[in-house]
Enzyme design. Structure first.
Site, PDB file in Angstrom:
ATOM      1  N   GLY B 165       0.984  -1.316   0.048  1.00 48.86           N
ATOM      2  CA  GLY B 165       0.073  -0.141   0.115  1.00 48.86           C
ATOM      3  C   GLY B 165       0.621   1.299  -0.124  1.00 48.86           C
ATOM      4  O   GLY B 165       0.369   2.315   0.442  1.00 48.86           O
ATOM      5  N   GLU B 201      14.825  -1.729  -5.066  1.00 50.60           N
ATOM      6  CA  GLU B 201      14.469  -2.481  -6.688  1.00 50.60           C
ATOM      7  C   GLU B 201      14.618  -1.254  -7.570  1.00 50.60           C
ATOM      8  O   GLU B 201      14.285   0.149  -7.256  1.00 50.60           O
ATOM      9  CB  GLU B 201      12.713  -2.692  -6.562  1.00 50.60           C
ATOM     10  CG  GLU B 201      12.557  -3.732  -7.466  1.00 50.60           C
ATOM     11  CD  GLU B 201      11.123  -4.388  -7.482  1.00 50.60           C
ATOM     12  OE1 GLU B 201      10.771  -5.312  -6.732  1.00 50.60           O
ATOM     13  OE2 GLU B 201      10.404  -3.511  -7.837  1.00 50.60           O
ATOM     14  N   LYS B 202      14.793  -1.649  -8.761  1.00 49.31           N
ATOM     15  CA  LYS B 202      14.998  -0.429 -10.004  1.00 49.31           C
ATOM     16  C   LYS B 202      13.451  -0.064 -10.147  1.00 49.31           C
ATOM     17  O   LYS B 202      12.398  -0.653 -10.172  1.00 49.31           O
ATOM     18  CB  LYS B 202      15.262  -1.140 -11.125  1.00 49.31           C
ATOM     19  CG  LYS B 202      15.416  -0.192 -12.377  1.00 49.31           C
ATOM     20  CD  LYS B 202      16.599  -0.653 -13.410  1.00 49.31           C
ATOM     21  CE  LYS B 202      16.892   0.560 -14.379  1.00 49.31           C
ATOM     22  NZ  LYS B 202      17.862   1.656 -13.885  1.00 49.31           N
ATOM     23  N   HIS B 209       2.878  -1.758 -19.998  1.00 46.59           N
ATOM     24  CA  HIS B 209       2.577  -3.086 -19.800  1.00 46.59           C
ATOM     25  C   HIS B 209       2.545  -3.881 -21.168  1.00 46.59           C
ATOM     26  O   HIS B 209       1.285  -3.572 -21.956  1.00 46.59           O
ATOM     27  CB  HIS B 209       1.299  -2.929 -19.007  1.00 46.59           C
ATOM     28  CG  HIS B 209       0.777  -4.452 -18.838  1.00 46.59           C
ATOM     29  ND1 HIS B 209       0.633  -4.895 -17.423  1.00 46.59           N
ATOM     30  CD2 HIS B 209       0.650  -5.564 -19.446  1.00 46.59           C
ATOM     31  CE1 HIS B 209      -0.078  -6.122 -17.301  1.00 46.59           C
ATOM     32  NE2 HIS B 209       0.081  -6.579 -18.661  1.00 46.59           N
ATOM     33  N   GLU B 276       3.483 -11.544 -18.734  1.00 44.96           N
ATOM     34  CA  GLU B 276       3.703 -10.051 -18.751  1.00 44.96           C
ATOM     35  C   GLU B 276       4.887  -9.464 -18.418  1.00 44.96           C
ATOM     36  O   GLU B 276       5.791  -9.956 -17.542  1.00 44.96           O
ATOM     37  CB  GLU B 276       2.540  -9.644 -17.640  1.00 44.96           C
ATOM     38  CG  GLU B 276       1.201 -10.077 -17.713  1.00 44.96           C
ATOM     39  CD  GLU B 276       0.125  -9.366 -16.754  1.00 44.96           C
ATOM     40  OE1 GLU B 276       0.447  -8.570 -15.738  1.00 44.96           O
ATOM     41  OE2 GLU B 276      -1.115  -9.495 -17.053  1.00 44.96           O
ATOM     42  N   ARG B 293      -3.561 -19.031 -17.598  1.00 40.47           N
ATOM     43  CA  ARG B 293      -4.818 -18.804 -18.079  1.00 40.47           C
ATOM     44  C   ARG B 293      -4.947 -18.250 -19.455  1.00 40.47           C
ATOM     45  O   ARG B 293      -4.230 -17.660 -20.211  1.00 40.47           O
ATOM     46  CB  ARG B 293      -5.773 -18.132 -17.165  1.00 40.47           C
ATOM     47  CG  ARG B 293      -5.380 -16.579 -17.085  1.00 40.47           C
ATOM     48  CD  ARG B 293      -6.458 -15.710 -16.598  1.00 40.47           C
ATOM     49  NE  ARG B 293      -6.325 -14.381 -16.518  1.00 40.47           N
ATOM     50  CZ  ARG B 293      -5.456 -13.746 -15.813  1.00 40.47           C
ATOM     51  NH1 ARG B 293      -5.138 -14.140 -14.812  1.00 40.47           N
ATOM     52  NH2 ARG B 293      -5.449 -12.438 -16.199  1.00 40.47           N
ATOM     53  N   VAL B 296      -8.613 -12.388 -20.888  1.00 39.05           N
ATOM     54  CA  VAL B 296      -9.728 -11.625 -21.332  1.00 39.05           C
ATOM     55  C   VAL B 296      -9.367 -11.029 -22.802  1.00 39.05           C
ATOM     56  O   VAL B 296     -10.185 -11.046 -23.606  1.00 39.05           O
ATOM     57  CB  VAL B 296      -9.833 -10.331 -20.520  1.00 39.05           C
ATOM     58  CG1 VAL B 296     -11.171  -9.675 -20.950  1.00 39.05           C
ATOM     59  CG2 VAL B 296     -10.367 -10.908 -19.084  1.00 39.05           C
TER      60      VAL B 296
END
Lengths: 173, 506
Positions: B165, B201-202, B209, B276, B293, B296
């Site tokens: 968060g 992290e970079k 995406h 991804e 899977r 969509v």
């Protein structure tokens, strides 16, 4: 038979401008309409529940109308208008009741859904912002919060009840 | 493995129908399952057989693994999970196997592996797939942290090991203020999560995406079906996807394909899957996650390659080899998908379920619509707000955008609100049209006021229409004879009438 009516219309609620519309039904699908003195001869047929085909001077419009009380959601070519149409009596009533007394507040559902959680009981004391219940629709949770400090008056819903937009949920006294 | 003669789809809505369509053309019998509230859903009618799974009228859950697997076993059917529900549920796939029910999807071990962030990262790293550079372990020493940051390369992100968060998260463009930032991130992590451990992290600037569709079979065969650009997202939910990606160059494209196929081969992964990637503004790409899977947005890949992905999934589950070799596959033209949600863009995208009074799907060239709606259908409040997917294609991207605008202008859904107007605004947006958009597009380049802005401000026609509607309904109530079609009655309508009494406008 000819039917003549006078209406008072406002667009998109908060806009001040009031339009005076005189409409007379001159045929099965033909209407003579006068808006603030401008005259139109309109051919209108209803295609189905929501779609009207309207032709004015050869210009063709496909209009999508949904009735909501005295208001109409009107969609033309992707543009969206909310129009309130009142006759003289309703207009009078509206002006008289527009000064509503504050005090008891009634909470209404702002979207359709079902009551997933109920966190309060009638008579319970609450603070502003306290969650009263959670309304869920299509996997989206919507927490209904108290708008003010007070006491829960009436709760109109039970757990798992389904509600429509505008349904009363509870009163805060 | 046995030939599949029957398929039970453990899903509902448009994706159930999508899978049934392929079954029908392959002469495979189809089985629908439905809950009480979904008795009138269109997937129930499309299937050859349909069985209820609710134990009572309050039971709205499709997540009834034992019941579903027992039914499939009894009917000698294989199970396709669609997306959501039991897709990517390793236990479900395993249970199918134990009951000798064919699961039309990947092996449960791969679902499990890719379901774990660290497991997926490790597996991909050893398969030679680039992952977002970072320290795997918490760093406590300031100098160690600085060295690690230099090694990774700025900009970097400090993240709380136990966080989430956004708490304890800091972005650093360079070494300036490193000490102070590191300390506040750590103390924020400590106070929020009871542990001050930080890792580095970079930070990917203006991330895109981009995902690669892959297919594998149980004989070591693996191919890719090119990429999809999915950077138009709202609240982390994809809204518009397209292929090819207008952003990445051909060198990067080919690199990504190569890496993806290598990963599938080294894992021994079979069935459909999607890798991804997050792509930085400098076109460097890093593995994000693998979806095990059917996605969509698979239709735009099918449109541009001519491959029926569901058909391949069924064949692979039967133990057959993939129908095509990589060199037999090519991509033609450009395709865009718009996801149509039952939500109100003028009311902060609030869900808008209810009775569909008018449903008129677009027709004509270059269109593919998959939907789970029809007029007279009451969209339930219990499930996903996705009611349809509309795809447009053309030889070029410009052509596909043009076609999509025309197609959406024909799409009429009344009774409920949809995000069609939102799509129209995005398709007109300059940044979108330029093709250089990233995942922050909706927040940074899209003006929500565009949604309210009208093409035509003139209220004359709306006023005329509303007055005619009003006079008609008065005439109807006067004469009690209605020459118009009788409106469809529903619970939503009835409650609407109750509201009418109180003269409220919404």
């Amino acid at each position: 038979m000819t039917l003549k009516r006078e209406y008072f219309a406002t667009v998109n609620k908060n806009e001040e401008k009031e339009y005076i519309i005189n409409i007379s039904v001159s045929g099965l699908n033909t209407f003579e309409i006068d808006i603030d003195g401008k005259k139109f001869l309109v051919d209108s047929v209803r295609i189905n529940e929501n779609i009207y085909s309207i032709i004015i001077n050869g210009r063709s419009y496909a209009v999508d109308i949904t009735e909501k009380g005295d208001c109409y959601d009107v969609m033309i070519d992707g543009d969206h208008f909310n129009i309130e149409i009142l006759d003289e009596v309703k207009r009078l009533i509206k002006h008289r009741t527009s000064s509503v007394a504050v005090g008891t507040q009634t909470l209404e559902a702002n979207m359709p859904g079902y009551i997933w959680k109920l966190m309060v009981d009638e008579g319970q004391e609450i603070k502003e912002g306290d969650p009263l219940m959670i309304l869920v629709a299509m996997k989206m949770e919507n927490e209904i919060k108290s708008p003010k400090d007070g006491v829960v008056g009436k709760i109109f819903v039970k757990l798992n009840d389904t509600v429509s937009t505008g349904d009363k949920l509870a009163t805060i006294v | 493995m046995a030939k599949i003669e029957k398929v039970l789809v453990a899903n509902r809505g448009e994706i159930a129908i999508r899978i049934f369509r392929t079954c029908r053309k392959m002469n495979i019998k189809s089985i629908a399952i439905y809950t009480d509230v979904d008795r009138k859903a269109p997937h129930v009618r499309y299937a050859d057989e349909a069985y209820p799974i609710s134990s009572d009228s309050q039971d709205i859950s499709y997540l009834q693994d034992d019941k579903i697997i027992r039914l499939a076993k009894e009917k000698n059917a294989a199970i396709h999970p669609g997306y959501g529900f039991f897709a990517e549920n390793a236990d479900f796939a395993e249970k199918c196997k134990k009951n000798n029910v064919i699961f039309i999807g990947p092996a449960s071990k791969h679902i499990k592996l890719m379901g774990s962030k660290t497991g997926a990262r490790a597996a991909m790293t050893s398969a030679g797939v680039p992952v977002v550079p970072g320290t795997k372990n918490p760093i406590r020493d300031l100098n160690d942290a600085k060295n690690a940051a230099l090694e990774i390369g700025y900009p970097i992100m400090l993240k709380a090991v136990y966080g989430g968060g956004g708490k304890g998260m800091r972005i650093l463009k360079d070494e300036q203020n490193f000490d102070a930032t590191f300390r506040t991130a750590s103390s924020e992590a400590l106070s929020s999560f009871g542990n001050g451990d930080i890792y580095i992290e970079k930070y990917i600037v203006k991330p895109h995406h981009v995902e690669i569709q892959v297919l594998g079979d149980q004989h070591g065969g693996a191919i890719h079906l090119f990429e999809r650009e999915c950077s138009i997202q709202r609240r982390h939910q994809k809204v518009i996807e397209e292929t090819p990606s207008p952003f990445i160059n051909d060198k990067v494209r080919n690199n990504m394909y190569e890496v993806a196929v290598k990963a599938v081969k080294s894992l021994g992964y079979y069935s459909a899957g999607t890798l991804e990637f997050i792509v930085g503004s400098d076109q460097t790409f890093y593995f994000l996650e693998m979806n095990t899977r059917l996605q969509v947005e698979h239709p735009i890949t099918e449109i541009t390659t001519g491959i029926d992905i569901v058909r391949e999934m069924i064949r692979v589950a039967e133990g057959k080899e993939l129908t095509f070799k990589q060199n037999e596959i090519s991509r033609h033209g450009h395709a865009i998908e718009c996801r149509i949600y039952a939500e109100d863009p003028t009311n902060n995208f609030a869900p808008s379920p209810g009775l569909v009074t008018v449903y008129q799907a677009p027709e004509g060239p270059n269109v593919r619509v998959s939907s789970g709606a029809y007029d007279g259908y009451e969209i339930p409040i219990y499930y996903d707000p996705l009611i349809a997917k509309v795809c447009a294609n053309s030889k070029t991207r410009e052509g596909a955008i043009e076609n999509m605008k025309r197609i959406l202008s024909e799409y009429i859904i009344a009774g409920i609100r949809t995000n069609i107007s939102f799509h129209q605004s995005v398709l007109k947006n300059k940044t979108f049209v330029s093709g250089i958009y990233d995942t922050d597009f909706i927040d940074t380049n899209f003006n929500m006021e565009d949604l309210q802005r009208k093409k035509n401000e003139d209220v004359t026609i709306p006023l005329i229409a509303a007055a005619i509607r009003q006079v008609r309904s008065e005439r109807i109530s006067l004469q009690k004879t209605d020459t118009d079609s009788k409106p469809i009655e529903s619970n939503w309508k009835k409650s609407g009438k109750v509201i009418n009494v109180s003269n409220k406008c919404y």
